[in-house]
Design a protein around this motif. Structure first.
Motif, PDB file in Angstrom:
ATOM      1  N   GLN A 113       0.848  -1.185   0.000  1.00 47.59           N
ATOM      2  CA  GLN A 113       0.000   0.000   0.000  1.00 47.59           C
ATOM      3  C   GLN A 113       0.895   1.250   0.000  1.00 47.59           C
ATOM      4  N   PRO A 114       0.347   2.397  -0.380  1.00 50.60           N
ATOM      5  CA  PRO A 114       1.144   3.619  -0.344  1.00 50.60           C
ATOM      6  C   PRO A 114       1.733   3.850   1.052  1.00 50.60           C
ATOM      7  N   ASN A 115       2.945   4.370   1.088  1.00 49.87           N
ATOM      8  CA  ASN A 115       3.636   4.724   2.335  1.00 49.87           C
ATOM      9  C   ASN A 115       4.154   3.562   3.178  1.00 49.87           C
ATOM     10  N   VAL A 116       4.045   2.318   2.712  1.00 47.32           N
ATOM     11  CA  VAL A 116       4.541   1.217   3.534  1.00 47.32           C
ATOM     12  C   VAL A 116       6.055   1.161   3.561  1.00 47.32           C
ATOM     13  N   VAL A 123      11.789   7.759  -4.201  1.00 47.76           N
ATOM     14  CA  VAL A 123      11.137   7.412  -2.948  1.00 47.76           C
ATOM     15  C   VAL A 123      10.326   8.619  -2.536  1.00 47.76           C
ATOM     16  N   ALA A 179      14.858  -0.882   6.449  1.00 48.02           N
ATOM     17  CA  ALA A 179      15.729  -0.301   5.427  1.00 48.02           C
ATOM     18  C   ALA A 179      16.788   0.574   6.067  1.00 48.02           C
ATOM     19  N   LYS A 185       9.852  -1.210   8.296  1.00 47.80           N
ATOM     20  CA  LYS A 185      10.152  -0.200   9.328  1.00 47.80           C
ATOM     21  C   LYS A 185      10.329  -0.818  10.717  1.00 47.80           C
ATOM     22  N   VAL A 213      11.636   0.945  13.980  1.00 42.78           N
ATOM     23  CA  VAL A 213      10.882   1.890  14.811  1.00 42.78           C
ATOM     24  C   VAL A 213       9.573   1.321  15.360  1.00 42.78           C
ATOM     25  N   LYS A 250       7.833   0.963   0.410  1.00 47.27           N
ATOM     26  CA  LYS A 250       8.134   0.093  -0.726  1.00 47.27           C
ATOM     27  C   LYS A 250       9.305   0.611  -1.562  1.00 47.27           C
ATOM     28  N   SER A 251       9.279   1.895  -1.892  1.00 45.30           N
ATOM     29  CA  SER A 251      10.372   2.431  -2.708  1.00 45.30           C
ATOM     30  C   SER A 251      11.694   2.282  -1.978  1.00 45.30           C
ATOM     31  N   THR A 252      11.688   2.575  -0.675  1.00 40.68           N
ATOM     32  CA  THR A 252      12.912   2.479   0.099  1.00 40.68           C
ATOM     33  C   THR A 252      13.458   1.061   0.075  1.00 40.68           C
ATOM     34  N   ASN A 256       7.041  10.108  -0.080  1.00 36.15           N
ATOM     35  CA  ASN A 256       6.077   9.876   0.962  1.00 36.15           C
ATOM     36  C   ASN A 256       4.712  10.301   0.462  1.00 36.15           C
TER      37      ASN A 256
HETATM   38  N1  LIG Z   1      12.203   4.084  10.263  1.00 33.40           N
HETATM   39  C1  LIG Z   1      12.063   3.619   9.021  1.00 33.40           C
HETATM   40  N2  LIG Z   1      11.396   4.373   8.129  1.00 33.40           N
HETATM   41  C2  LIG Z   1      11.254   3.897   6.873  1.00 33.40           C
HETATM   42  C3  LIG Z   1      11.778   2.631   6.491  1.00 33.40           C
HETATM   43  N3  LIG Z   1      11.467   2.444   5.197  1.00 33.40           N
HETATM   44  C4  LIG Z   1      10.785   3.535   4.783  1.00 33.40           C
HETATM   45  N4  LIG Z   1      10.652   4.429   5.784  1.00 33.40           N
HETATM   46  C5  LIG Z   1       9.971   5.731   5.717  1.00 33.40           C
HETATM   47  O1  LIG Z   1       8.630   5.526   5.353  1.00 33.40           O
HETATM   48  C6  LIG Z   1       8.172   6.538   4.468  1.00 33.40           C
HETATM   49  C7  LIG Z   1       7.567   5.933   3.238  1.00 33.40           C
HETATM   50  O2  LIG Z   1       8.571   5.262   2.521  1.00 33.40           O
HETATM   51  P1  LIG Z   1       8.499   5.046   0.951  1.00 33.40           P
HETATM   52  O3  LIG Z   1       9.584   4.125   0.576  1.00 33.40           O
HETATM   53  O4  LIG Z   1       8.410   6.333   0.251  1.00 33.40           O
HETATM   54  O5  LIG Z   1       7.093   4.321   0.846  1.00 33.40           O
HETATM   55  P2  LIG Z   1       6.253   3.900  -0.437  1.00 33.40           P
HETATM   56  O6  LIG Z   1       5.191   4.933  -0.579  1.00 33.40           O
HETATM   57  O7  LIG Z   1       5.683   2.592  -0.029  1.00 33.40           O
HETATM   58  O8  LIG Z   1       7.151   3.794  -1.590  1.00 33.40           O
HETATM   59  C8  LIG Z   1       9.354   7.415   4.164  1.00 33.40           C
HETATM   60  O9  LIG Z   1       9.222   8.593   4.919  1.00 33.40           O
HETATM   61  C9  LIG Z   1      10.551   6.609   4.608  1.00 33.40           C
HETATM   62  O10 LIG Z   1      11.562   7.435   5.115  1.00 33.40           O
HETATM   63  C10 LIG Z   1      12.482   1.852   7.493  1.00 33.40           C
HETATM   64  O11 LIG Z   1      12.951   0.737   7.265  1.00 33.40           O
HETATM   65  N5  LIG Z   1      12.585   2.410   8.723  1.00 33.40           N
END
Ligand SMILES: Nc1nc2c(ncn2[C@@H]2O[C@H](COP(=O)(O)OP(=O)(O)O)[C@@H](O)[C@H]2O)c(=O)[nH]1
Lengths: 695, 76
Positions: free
Chosen positions: A12-15, A31, A147, A118, A121, A17-19, A33
């Motif tokens: 889902q968005p913000n999980v 990546v 990540a 994540k 945290v 995934k890109s990271t 948010n």
């Molecule tokens: N603490 C922590 N934050 C993370 C981790 N992976 C992603 N994030 C944070 O989660 C938010 C969403 O990540 P993103 O990769 O953009 O999510 P996407 O929308 O699924 O592609 C960002 O603000 C990242 O910094 C992780 O392993 N640990």
């Protein structure tokens, strides 16, 4: 054994995934948010224990309906490509909600590996997940990963291989218990019985569920293969649910899924209440007056900061006005831009000394270094701005800004969803226009596609700064300010006009917002660096390819006559020949003839890439920097201002135009955009010229 | 049982979603985001103007007033 293991990454968005995708593949995808940013399908490979694992990054989606383009892309990929493994991400900070996609995935494929993201945290948020128990209940591997700390990454790769080779995981599809709806699902499955699903590749039970929820695509398949009658039978069953329960079947199914998740997670997830952090944000960001104020201030601060460390601007001018001439000069000289400019002029001088005056030295120094160098000098600025924007995005501030500006944007007929494309637009209009895919209202999206090119991208910033640097004192600062404000006003007015037009035609939906607000957090350094490097790379590649080729082309067109003989007098060149045809359009600006065509030529080149406006001017004047080039042309302030405004507002560059066409799938939209921009730019140019003559 | 629209709930209030009023194309997205009937929400911010912020399943979601008006809730 397979040579390749293909893994589709889903979440889902913000999980996160890109990271995670970047960590797994070492690839740099954007990546962000923000929901819906991963709109193209990215791929990346990784070699692990002798296996080549290919990861495919699917768009971030909430479920497998057909409400958005992204959902259709993702489900088609999984159903038709049948990847070896589908890696489904569940947000460790938000497991209940993000499991919704996992449950639906298990209904269409058993080859699933679950990663809980994540994890570094999760505990700090008071969440405890018994992932072993979850693994046991679901029958598929569940791996906690991070990540930031890299926890679980290697283990995840091992497990992916295990599942791909059939050593782990489940064999059959998950049958979610939909309670009272189960009998209806079975009735629909009976209708589908004669269907040869091996050809279609869709599981029957899933098709039945989707048909009950209402799925135009699958209805189409049924109609094509089983005929109208079978479809009507199914629709009747759906109507029966509505009659009995007095509810939308889609609503009932969603509710049952969440109930199923809640039962599944009972005893597996324990939440300790942790004092909500960042309370002040809810207090001020969402406030109807303070919200827009804070939001705009943050965006303004970003730009002022970036300008200052790059160009000394606007403090050099303020210091100058206050009489601190020396400090102002030093600030300019030791700003990043100042240092770059000096570097290029030393390099050119040095090369002339060792190569002498020849045609090849002219090509290298005036053509390539002049054209590419004038543009490259802005690299640091671009990196600093993307750094700031990356911080906004990754920290979770950007969606808050969207909320803060929503009501204000309503006045021009768009919603807070437009904020992200607008912010991206300051970098480059191409991703900006692509990001509109996440906007749910189609008309709002079309209006934005046509107006987003008015947002001054970094290429145009290069041009604005170049022209502003030629102005004395406060005027430079005023020009930049004027340029941006004007671009915004135009963006707003045209949006509003298009909105009124849509309203007249009765196709308008009131712009509304529905946006997830991920937790505010300290930006992750690695992610920030990806952003910065990404835009630096984009810029360098552009400078090294398009601008490089253009520079040679421009040099050629300015050094040769139409009869293809070398000439020292540019006014006899091919460029002059072409540009002189267009120059009369600029005649209201009262430029002398041999300056007029140079400007016209630069603007023509700017259609290919906006930076080329600066490159053309430096090549044509044989200057070392944009500032010098404009000085050599001897333009007066009003002319400079008018040309700047025209450059900001006129046609989008070729790349943007292409993306406008591909996103709207309509020549009408693309041509209309050009028409609107051209006329607005021309009017804007004239107004600016005459206004500045009066002042 | 008193029912009202989400739009009128003050900050800090918890409520259960009962259903949706007809209209608007947002319903399916709302379901997917966890705002299904039966879900318990908490209002984080509602200033009477601008989007309403609610928390559902631990996630904050901004909901425009036009959408919030059509969400029927039962205050807890
Ligand atoms: N603490 C922590 N934050 C993370 C981790 N992976 C992603 N994030 C944070 O989660 C938010 C969403 O990540 P993103 O990769 O953009 O999510 P996407 O929308 O699924 O592609 C960002 O603000 C990242 O910094 C992780 O392993 N640990």
């Amino acid at each position: 054994m397979k040579k390749y293991i293909e893994v589709a990454v889903l979440g889902q968005p913000n999980v996160g995934k890109s990271t995670l995708f970047n960590i797994l593949t070492g690839k740099k995808v954007r990546v962000a948010n923000w929901p819906g940013v991963t709109v193209e399908i990215h791929e990346g490979e990784r070699i692990h224990r002798g296996h080549v694992i290919k990861f495919v990054d699917l768009p971030g989606i909430y479920g497998f309906s057909t409400t958005t383009i992204e959902e259709r892309i993702a489900r088609k990929y999984i159903l038709s490509r049948q990847p070896d493994v589908v890696l489904v991400l569940v947000d460790g900070l938000n497991p209940e909600r993000t499991m919704y996609l996992l449950i639906q995935t298990l209904e269409i494929t058993p080859n699933v590996v679950v990663a809980i993201t994540k994890y570094d945290v999760v505990h700090a948020h008071g969440i405890h997940i018994n992932y072993k128990a979850l693994e046991h209940k679901l029958g598929v591997p569940v791996i906690p990963v991070s990540a930031t700390s890299m926890q679980g990454i290697m283990h995840l790769l091992d497990v992916i291989i295990d599942v791909a080779e059939g050593r782990k995981g489940r064999r059959d599809l998950l049958e979610v218990d939909y309670k009272e709806l189960n009998v209806f699902i079975e009735s629909v499955m009976e209708v589908l019985e004669k269907l040869d699903t091996s050809k279609i590749g869709f599981p029957k039970r899933w098709m039945a569920i989707r048909l009950l929820e209402g799925d135009p695509e699958i209805e189409g398949i049924v109609k094509r293969t089983l005929g109208e009658e079978a479809l009507n039978e199914i629709i009747n069953i759906r109507e029966e649910i509505k009659r009995i329960y007095k509810r939308d079947p889609a609503e009932l199914f969603s509710s049952r899924r969440f109930e199923y998740i809640n039962e599944l997670l009972k005893g597996i997830i324990i939440r300790a209440s942790v004092e909500a952090k960042h309370k002040f944000i809810t207090k001020y960001f969402y406030h109807p007056v303070a919200g827009p104020l804070i939001s705009t201030s943050i965006l303004l601060a970003v730009f002022i900061f970036a300008f200052t460390i790059n160009t000394g601007f606007p403090f050099d001018i303020i210091l100058e006005e206050l009489g601190y001439h020396e400090i102002a000069v030093a600030l300019e000289e030791y700003s990043i831009g100042g240092l770059m400019e000096k570097g290029f002029s030393i390099l050119s001088g040095f090369l002339y000394k060792i190569m002498g005056e020849s045609m090849s030295s002219h090509l290298l120094i005036d053509g390539i270094i002049g054209g590419v160098g004038a543009v490259l000098a802005f690299l640091p600025l671009i990196m600093v701005i993307s750094l700031m924007l990356a911080i906004l995005e990754d920290s979770g501030l950007a969606p808050r800004i969207a909320v803060g500006l929503h009501s204000l944007l309503n006045k021009i007929g768009v919603s807070g969803h437009a904020v992200f494309p607008i912010i991206l637009g300051f970098g480059c209009n191409v991703p900006s226009i692509m990001a509109t895919r996440a906007i749910p209202s189609l008309r709002e999206r079309m209006r934005l596609i046509m107006t987003l090119p008015f947002i001054p991208c970094q290429a145009r910033l290069v041009v604005i700064l170049a022209f502003a640097s030629a102005l004395k004192g406060l005027n430079g600062a005023l020009l930049i300010l004027y340029g941006y404000v004007l671009a915004f006003i135009v963006f707003a007015i045209i949006n509003r006009l298009l909105y009124e037009y849509d309203k007249k035609k009765g196709v308008v939906v009131e712009p509304d917002i529905l946006l997830e607000l991920p937790p505010i957090h300290k930006p992750i350094l690695r992610v920030i660096w990806w952003h910065v490097w990404d835009s630096a790379k984009h810029f360098l590649i552009k400078a090294g390819t398009i601008i490089f080729v253009l520079s040679i082309l421009i040099w050629f067109m300015t050094s040769y006559t139409p009869e293809l003989t070398y000439t020292d007098d540019v006014s006899n060149s091919i460029a002059a020949g072409i540009a002189k045809v267009f120059a009369p359009i600029l005649s209201p600006l009262n430029m002398s003839e041999n300056v007029g065509w140079i400007i016209a030529f630069a603007l023509l080149m700017g259609f290919i890439a906006k930076e080329a406006v600066v490159g053309s001017l430096t090549i044509l004047t044989e200057a070392n920097s944009a500032r010098e080039a404009i000085r050599l042309l001897g333009l007066i302030d009003s002319q400079i201002a008018a040309i700047t405004v025209f450059t900001i507002l006129y046609v989008p560059c070729l790349a943007t135009l292409a993306v406008i066409y591909f996103e709207s799938r309509s020549w009408k939209v693309a041509l209309l955009t050009i028409l609107i921009m051209m006329s607005v730019a021309y009017i804007g140019m004239l107004i600016t010229y005459f206004l500045s003559l009066i002042i | 049982m008193i029912q009202s629209s989400l739009e009128s709930l003050p900050p800090g209030k918890r409520a259960k979603i009962v259903g949706y009023m007809k209209g608007g194309g947002w319903t399916y997205r709302l379901y997917q985001m966890g705002l299904t009937p039966g879900a318990v929400i908490e209002v984080v911010a509602n200033y009477g103007k601008g989007p309403i912020i609610v928390r559902v399943m631990g996630v904050e979601i901004a909901i425009g007033r036009g959408i919030a008006r059509r969400i029927i809730v039962e205050p807890l």
